[in-house]
Design an enzyme around this catalytic site. Structure first.
Site, PDB file in Angstrom:
ATOM      1  N   GLY A 239       0.765  -1.253   0.000  1.00  0.00           N
ATOM      2  CA  GLY A 239       0.000   0.000   0.000  1.00  0.00           C
ATOM      3  C   GLY A 239       0.783   1.282   0.000  1.00  0.00           C
ATOM      4  NE  ARG A 276      -0.002   2.323  -6.054  1.00  0.00           N
ATOM      5  CZ  ARG A 276      -1.122   2.286  -6.798  1.00  0.00           C
ATOM      6  NH1 ARG A 276      -1.147   2.839  -7.981  1.00  0.00           N
ATOM      7  NH2 ARG A 276      -2.218   1.716  -6.323  1.00  0.00           N
ATOM      8  CB  CYS A 342     -15.180   2.266 -30.268  1.00  0.00           C
ATOM      9  SG  CYS A 342     -14.321   1.861 -31.767  1.00  0.00           S
ATOM     10  CD  GLU A 343     -15.708   1.792 -23.885  1.00  0.00           C
ATOM     11  OE1 GLU A 343     -16.229   2.560 -23.051  1.00  0.00           O
ATOM     12  OE2 GLU A 343     -15.841   0.570 -23.874  1.00  0.00           O
TER      13      GLU A 343
HETATM   14  N1  LLP Z   1      -1.446  -6.984  -0.652  1.00  0.00           N
HETATM   15  C1  LLP Z   1      -2.784  -7.078  -0.898  1.00  0.00           C
HETATM   16  C2  LLP Z   1      -3.569  -8.029  -0.122  1.00  0.00           C
HETATM   17  C3  LLP Z   1      -3.358  -6.246  -1.878  1.00  0.00           C
HETATM   18  O1  LLP Z   1      -4.671  -6.340  -2.100  1.00  0.00           O
HETATM   19  C4  LLP Z   1      -2.562  -5.341  -2.610  1.00  0.00           C
HETATM   20  C5  LLP Z   1      -3.133  -4.492  -3.660  1.00  0.00           C
HETATM   21  C6  LLP Z   1      -1.176  -5.301  -2.334  1.00  0.00           C
HETATM   22  C7  LLP Z   1      -0.653  -6.126  -1.344  1.00  0.00           C
HETATM   23  C8  LLP Z   1      -0.225  -4.412  -3.074  1.00  0.00           C
HETATM   24  O2  LLP Z   1      -0.525  -3.074  -2.879  1.00  0.00           O
HETATM   25  P1  LLP Z   1       0.467  -1.919  -3.393  1.00  0.00           P
HETATM   26  O3  LLP Z   1       1.735  -2.028  -2.574  1.00  0.00           O
HETATM   27  O4  LLP Z   1       0.729  -2.135  -4.822  1.00  0.00           O
HETATM   28  O5  LLP Z   1      -0.272  -0.674  -3.125  1.00  0.00           O
HETATM   29  N2  LLP Z   1      -5.167  -1.374  -9.628  1.00  0.00           N
HETATM   30  C9  LLP Z   1      -5.050  -0.348  -8.617  1.00  0.00           C
HETATM   31  C10 LLP Z   1      -4.393  -0.870  -7.357  1.00  0.00           C
HETATM   32  C11 LLP Z   1      -5.113  -2.052  -6.737  1.00  0.00           C
HETATM   33  C12 LLP Z   1      -4.416  -2.593  -5.525  1.00  0.00           C
HETATM   34  C13 LLP Z   1      -5.025  -3.869  -5.063  1.00  0.00           C
HETATM   35  N3  LLP Z   1      -4.381  -4.510  -3.963  1.00  0.00           N
HETATM   36  C14 LLP Z   1      -4.287   0.819  -9.211  1.00  0.00           C
HETATM   37  O6  LLP Z   1      -3.926   0.785 -10.386  1.00  0.00           O
HETATM   38  O7  LLP Z   1      -4.077   1.822  -8.531  1.00  0.00           O
END
Ligand code: LLP
Length: 419
Positions: A239, A276, A342-343
């Protein structure tokens, strides 16, 4: 910090001119910097110093095999959410004992696969899942290390689609229920309640929500101890946010310090699931300007990449910095940068002041390493883009562009329609 920069007015990834890659593989494509990815992993891991911990890279952000192999080489683990991700992680050589599995809807087949592989921990997200897992573990006569993903009821103050720790979200189990489930687990012969886990959201830009989560997890660990259940692992999810525009997220050292200070001496091994923050700024998406189109006082730059390649702007209204691959044009224009789909939702930027470009120019979309290719699709029967990895002065195609034939892979025509 990343290794994308202009040299003599031209965008480079490490020591490779972006233009040279375009010449070789065509457009659009994703371009990853090995040096940036590796550095982010090392810095993140290093921030936790001698605290017992495992960095379980979150595959969902970007599961490309070359990146996963890098994670394996550096001794990292994996955070997975599907059987497909388990397969990818194992294929890349990430050891099962460093793989943790979250997700609200794991199927029986996926759970069997995880049990068979002997992964580190399965994070249970519901009572139904616990029952199924208990049954499977008895049938398979295998000890299954589990944790409960608790919902700490915290507002991470991020986009509503990517918050996960609010009471109203579908994820995790509320604490009162979790306590009961831990007791049930303790009575199961093959389930070993080894951990507790949580994940509160993504692109989090302040320490506050993490501190709140760790503080409440700590009291849960102590409460469990008081009831005779000692967990040895605390999985705090991922996160941590990154800079797309002008955000100032905490750096990994600040993040690690906040966790260390608020966790105190609980003696647990920390599991971290960053996605991320590792890969987001390790990648760009490169696309070519096809047409400059003026309509009703607006200028559209139509490029050959689209929302099927990178959906974040369309889906979350996410901001990604957009740079010309060849710098040096001081003139700017306010434009919509759009794709061929097409959106009307197919855009990368709206009313954005960009360097003025001409047809044939290359454009780089930054911060595309995370949730870029991973969320791409074949919508409009577009072939998914190539992925290219740069290391120093060399580049490697780590996933070729799909062919037209790939689009039909797996399809079949029923006999009654055959000619
Ligand atoms: N662990 C779990 C249980 C998660 O659900 C997620 C992300 C992570 C770790 C990794 O989170 P990060 O470190 O990447 O923030 N598609 C969206 C982001 C969805 C995140 C879902 N879960 C976007 O493009 O912003």
């Amino acid at each position: 910090m990343d290794y994308f920069e202009y040299r003599n007015g031209e965008l480079f990834c490490e020591d490779v001119p972006v233009k040279a890659v375009a010449r070789k593989v065509g457009t659009p494509f994703y371009l990853y910097s090995y040096g940036t990815f590796e550095r982010h992993l090392r810095v993140f891991d290093g921030a936790f110093g001698d605290m017992p911990h495992i960095v379980c890279y979150s595959l969902k952000a970007n599961p490309n095999g070359a990146l996963l192999r890098t994670v394996a080489r550096l001794g990292g683990g994996a955070d997975i959410v599907s059987g497909g991700e388990l397969y990818r992680a194992l294929e890349a050589g990430i050891p099962a004992e460093k793989i943790v599995y979250s997700g609200v809807g794991k199927s029986r087949e996926e759970l069997r696969y995880a049990i068979d592989a002997g992964i580190r921990m399965i994070n249970i997200e519901s009572e139904g899942e616990l029952r199924l897992l208990a049954r499977l573990s008895r049938n398979m006569k295998k000890r299954v290390p589990v944790s409960i993903r608790v919902n700490p009821e915290i507002d991470p103050k991020t986009h509503p689609y990517i918050t996960t720790g609010l009471k109203k979200n579908k994820f995790g189990v509320l604490w009162a229920d979790a306590l009961r489930l831990y007791r049930e687990m303790a009575a199961e012969e093959y389930l070993a309640p080894v951990g507790i886990s949580s994940h509160i959201g993504s692109q989090i830009l302040e320490l506050g929500p993490f501190i709140e989560a760790v503080t409440s997890l700590k009291s849960m660990i102590l409460e469990l101890k008081g009831r005779g259940i000692t967990v040895e692992m605390l999985d705090i999810g991922g996160g941590l946010g990154i800079t797309y525009k002008d955000e100032l997220p905490p750096d990994p050292a600040q993040y690690a310090r906040a966790i260390r200070e608020n966790l105190g001496n609980t003696g647990v091994t920390l599991i971290l699931e960053p996605g991320r923050v590792i890969v987001g700024n390790s990648g760009i998406f490169v696309t070519k300007l096809l047409y400059v189109k003026g309509t009703a006082g607006k200028i559209f730059y139509v490029v050959d990449g689209a929302m099927n390649d990178l959906v974040r702007p369309s889906l979350y209204n996410a901001y990604h910095e957009i740079l010309p691959v060849e710098e040096g044009k001081t003139k700017t224009e306010v434009v919509d940068l759009v794709g061929p789909i097409c959106e009307s939702g197919d855009f990368f930027a709206k009313d954005r002041e960009l360097a003025s470009l001409k047809e044939g120019d290359l454009v780089a979309i930054k911060g595309a390493g995370a949730y870029g290719f991973a969320m791409s699709s074949n919508y409009n029967s577009r072939r998914r883009a190539a992925e290219v990895l740069v290391k120093g002065g060399e580049f490697f195609v780590v996933r070729r562009r799909e062919t037209y034939k790939d689009l039909k892979r797996g399809e079949s025509i029923p006999q009654f329609l055959e000619v």
